[in-house]
Design an enzyme around this catalytic site. Structure first.
Site, PDB file in Angstrom:
ATOM      1  N   HIS A   1      48.903 -15.585  23.764  1.00  0.00           N
ATOM      2  CA  HIS A   1      48.215 -17.268  23.928  1.00  0.00           C
ATOM      3  C   HIS A   1      49.968 -18.182  23.722  1.00  0.00           C
ATOM      4  O   HIS A   1      50.500 -18.939  24.477  1.00  0.00           O
ATOM      5  CB  HIS A   1      47.107 -17.357  23.850  1.00  0.00           C
TER       6      HIS A   1
ATOM      7  N   SER B   1      48.176 -24.886  26.915  1.00  0.00           N
ATOM      8  CA  SER B   1      46.904 -24.457  26.817  1.00  0.00           C
ATOM      9  C   SER B   1      46.240 -25.750  26.444  1.00  0.00           C
ATOM     10  O   SER B   1      46.690 -26.418  28.034  1.00  0.00           O
ATOM     11  CB  SER B   1      46.802 -24.784  25.210  1.00  0.00           C
TER      12      SER B   1
END
Length: 270
Positions: free
Chosen positions: A236, A102
């Site tokens: 994610h 991320s």
């Protein structure tokens, strides 16, 4: 926030870089960069699983855990300045692979650029996860800029237990750092260092992530060496707790990177 630029050798390395296992130097070293609001401890299970083959160093960002008295970072470039200097001086016996998830992928990328173009100490590989390529970035979808909006983003992506919403102590512990990290990622603009790397790049994502696959594949534009992409089951935070398939994928990525620096440029798409 301005990060300090002077270093005091081993004490600074200990403050910034955590080695959970395998304290001795190994020719395969993986430096891991946490996601927004994340901590070095999230790489403990990966370090344990790889300990016999790879020395894992987890970056300890300011503003969390035992560095909670320090202000959290709000500038990706300054953070990369600090970490690159620590990794480059003194020159390590073996160049590392950098791995970021991320917004941690952006910090890892900027650190790699500084190591190569500022210090002449290029890493042997870069693994990026759950993040668009720097010049294809779009901000995370958020309903505002406060703590509630940051928490909504984290919950939507599956990055925390929903029970945190009703726990004031956990909110106070997590949200200020998360907000600072998200602001830094939103303000990030590439180009403070030359953007082209000579090391291989591997880009990864969860199949259910909201990440656009073309934006992930665009990481290929940032290397003159090999580029590979791969996706995994999950969203994610597909790599949470590093289940065996993820560990083995990291191991198989790190091994050729550390075993042979020069690679022909090849592409393997999702």
């Amino acid at each position: 926030m301005r990060l300090p630029t002077a270093h005091n050798g081993a004490s600074d390395r200990a403050a910034w870089l955590r080695a959970f296992h395998g304290a001795c130097e190994q020719d395969r070293t993986l430096v891991c960069f946490p996601h927004a609001g994340g901590t070095a401890g999230q790489y403990f299970s990966l370090s344990a699983a790889l300990a016999s083959d790879v020395r894992v160093l987890a970056v300890r960002y300011p503003g969390r855990q035992d560095r909670c008295a320090e202000p959290a970072f709000d500038d990706v470039a300054q953070l990369a300045d600090e970490i690159a200097q620590l990794l480059a001086e003194p020159r390590p016996a073996f160049s590392p692979v950098l791995f970021g998830h991320s917004p941690g992928a952006l910090v890892a990328f900027e650190t790699a650029a500084r190591l190569e173009h500022r210090y002449g100490a290029a890493p042997v590989g870069l693994i990026v996860s759950g993040m668009q390529a720097p010049y294809r970035r779009r901000s995370l979808r958020r309903s505002g800029d406060g703590e509630d909006a940051a928490l909504e983003t984290l919950l939507r992506l599956g990055g925390t237990d929903p029970a945190i919403t009703g726990n004031p102590e956990l909110r106070a512990m997590i949200l200020p750092t998360l907000c600072s990290d998200l602001r830094a990622a939103a303000a990030y603009r590439p180009g403070s260092c030359p953007a082209l790397l000579s090391c291989p790049i591997t880009a990864r994502t969860g199949r259910d992530d909201e990440l656009n696959r073309d934006d992930l594949r665009a990481w290929a534009e940032h290397t003159t060496a090999a580029f590979h992409t791969r996706d995994f089951a999950g969203g994610h935070f597909y790599l949470d707790d590093f289940p065996p398939p993820i560990v083995e994928a990291v191991r198989t990525a790190v091994t050729p990177m550390t075993g042979c620096f020069a690679q022909a440029r090849t592409r393997t798409d999702i």
